[in-house]
Design a protein around this motif. Structure first.
Motif, PDB file in Angstrom:
ATOM      1  N   ARG A  32       0.978  -1.556   0.261  1.00 53.95           N
ATOM      2  CA  ARG A  32      -0.133  -0.031   0.165  1.00 53.95           C
ATOM      3  C   ARG A  32       1.016   0.915   0.006  1.00 53.95           C
ATOM      4  O   ARG A  32       0.397   1.858  -1.020  1.00 53.95           O
ATOM      5  CB  ARG A  32      -0.956  -0.005   1.053  1.00 53.95           C
ATOM      6  N   GLU A  48      -7.609  -4.370  -8.288  1.00 58.67           N
ATOM      7  CA  GLU A  48      -8.421  -3.859  -7.442  1.00 58.67           C
ATOM      8  C   GLU A  48      -9.423  -4.566  -6.069  1.00 58.67           C
ATOM      9  O   GLU A  48      -8.970  -5.484  -6.089  1.00 58.67           O
ATOM     10  CB  GLU A  48      -9.812  -3.762  -8.534  1.00 58.67           C
ATOM     11  N   GLY A  49      -9.556  -3.745  -5.340  1.00 61.93           N
ATOM     12  CA  GLY A  49     -10.831  -3.893  -4.123  1.00 61.93           C
ATOM     13  C   GLY A  49     -10.250  -3.383  -2.571  1.00 61.93           C
ATOM     14  O   GLY A  49      -8.724  -2.152  -2.476  1.00 61.93           O
ATOM     15  N   HIS A  50     -11.054  -3.040  -2.384  1.00 58.21           N
ATOM     16  CA  HIS A  50     -11.030  -1.871  -1.242  1.00 58.21           C
ATOM     17  C   HIS A  50      -9.715  -2.878   0.487  1.00 58.21           C
ATOM     18  O   HIS A  50      -8.909  -2.096   1.213  1.00 58.21           O
ATOM     19  CB  HIS A  50     -12.241  -1.721  -0.926  1.00 58.21           C
ATOM     20  N   THR A  51     -10.648  -4.003   0.184  1.00 62.51           N
ATOM     21  CA  THR A  51     -10.128  -4.529   2.220  1.00 62.51           C
ATOM     22  C   THR A  51      -8.696  -5.374   1.051  1.00 62.51           C
ATOM     23  O   THR A  51      -8.514  -5.774   0.124  1.00 62.51           O
ATOM     24  CB  THR A  51     -10.919  -5.210   2.497  1.00 62.51           C
ATOM     25  N   TRP A  52      -7.817  -5.593   2.040  1.00 64.23           N
ATOM     26  CA  TRP A  52      -6.840  -6.964   1.618  1.00 64.23           C
ATOM     27  C   TRP A  52      -7.481  -7.872   1.070  1.00 64.23           C
ATOM     28  O   TRP A  52      -6.408  -8.493   0.595  1.00 64.23           O
ATOM     29  CB  TRP A  52      -5.222  -6.442   2.766  1.00 64.23           C
ATOM     30  N   GLU A  54      -9.914  -8.814  -0.314  1.00 63.24           N
ATOM     31  CA  GLU A  54     -10.768  -8.413  -1.843  1.00 63.24           C
ATOM     32  C   GLU A  54      -9.396  -8.940  -2.959  1.00 63.24           C
ATOM     33  O   GLU A  54      -8.990  -8.923  -4.032  1.00 63.24           O
ATOM     34  CB  GLU A  54     -11.185  -7.704  -1.689  1.00 63.24           C
TER      35      GLU A  54
END
Length: 185
Positions: A32, A48-52, A54
């Motif tokens: 990140r 793509e993904g908001h949480t790790w 994901e």
């Protein structure tokens, strides 16, 4: 994304120590951080993904080639590590969609700004080409932005032959190179 050509000593060091490996839960903080650094250069580093969870789930699905979203292909999202430092990432795609054929290519790579000019981009590309060879792919398309002189040098150093330069849109031009994969097997 690598800068100018690294010294011979740096290239030997990179070849001996850099490993490409799958993403893990422990990679969230350094990846990140690198995403934020590279976003400032207009480069999107992570799936793509908001949480790790994901992000990791998408990387795992693409690596297995199962439950792929439309427009996605089987691909390995790999962390480049030297010692215990995350220095970059590579994406190895085992097929080309129309978009990948024109703009993205089989391999994408990025080196964190603090780790550039050490030969890591060249080693990441070399190891990525070996993965394609193991999968039976004989020619790899590798692209870079027209103004990315360092990446162009890395690709050309790996035997990349410039096919053309295409307009991606918005005034962005992309260089398209083909590399004979089996010379790196």
């Amino acid at each position: 994304m690598d800068g100018a050509r690294a010294s011979g000593e740096d290239l030997v060091s990179a070849r001996c120590t850099l490993i490409l490996r799958p993403l893990t839960a422990a990679d969230e903080v350094p990846m990140r951080r690198m995403q934020a650094e590279l976003a400032a250069e207009g480069f999107d580093l992570l799936p793509e993904g908001h949480t790790w969870a994901e992000v990791m789930g998408r990387a795992e699905r693409e690596a297995s080639g199962v439950d792929l979203e439309p427009g996605r292909v089987r691909a390995d999202f790999l962390v480049a590590e030297v010692g215990r430092d995350v220095v970059g990432r590579a994406s190895v795609r085992y097929a080309l969609t129309d978009w990948l054929h024109h703009y993205g290519g089989h391999i994408g790579y990025a080196v964190a700004p603090a780790h550039r000019l050490k030969g890591y981009a060249g080693e990441m590309l070399r190891q990525s080409l070996q993965r394609l060879a193991a999968a039976g792919i004989d020619r790899a398309l590798v692209t870079c932005d027209e103004g990315n002189v360092g990446s162009a040098r890395v690709i050309e150093g790996a035997g990349g032959v410039l096919e053309n330069v295409v307009d991606v849109g918005g005034g962005l031009l992309r260089r398209r190179y083909w590399i004979d994969v089996f010379t790196h097997a």
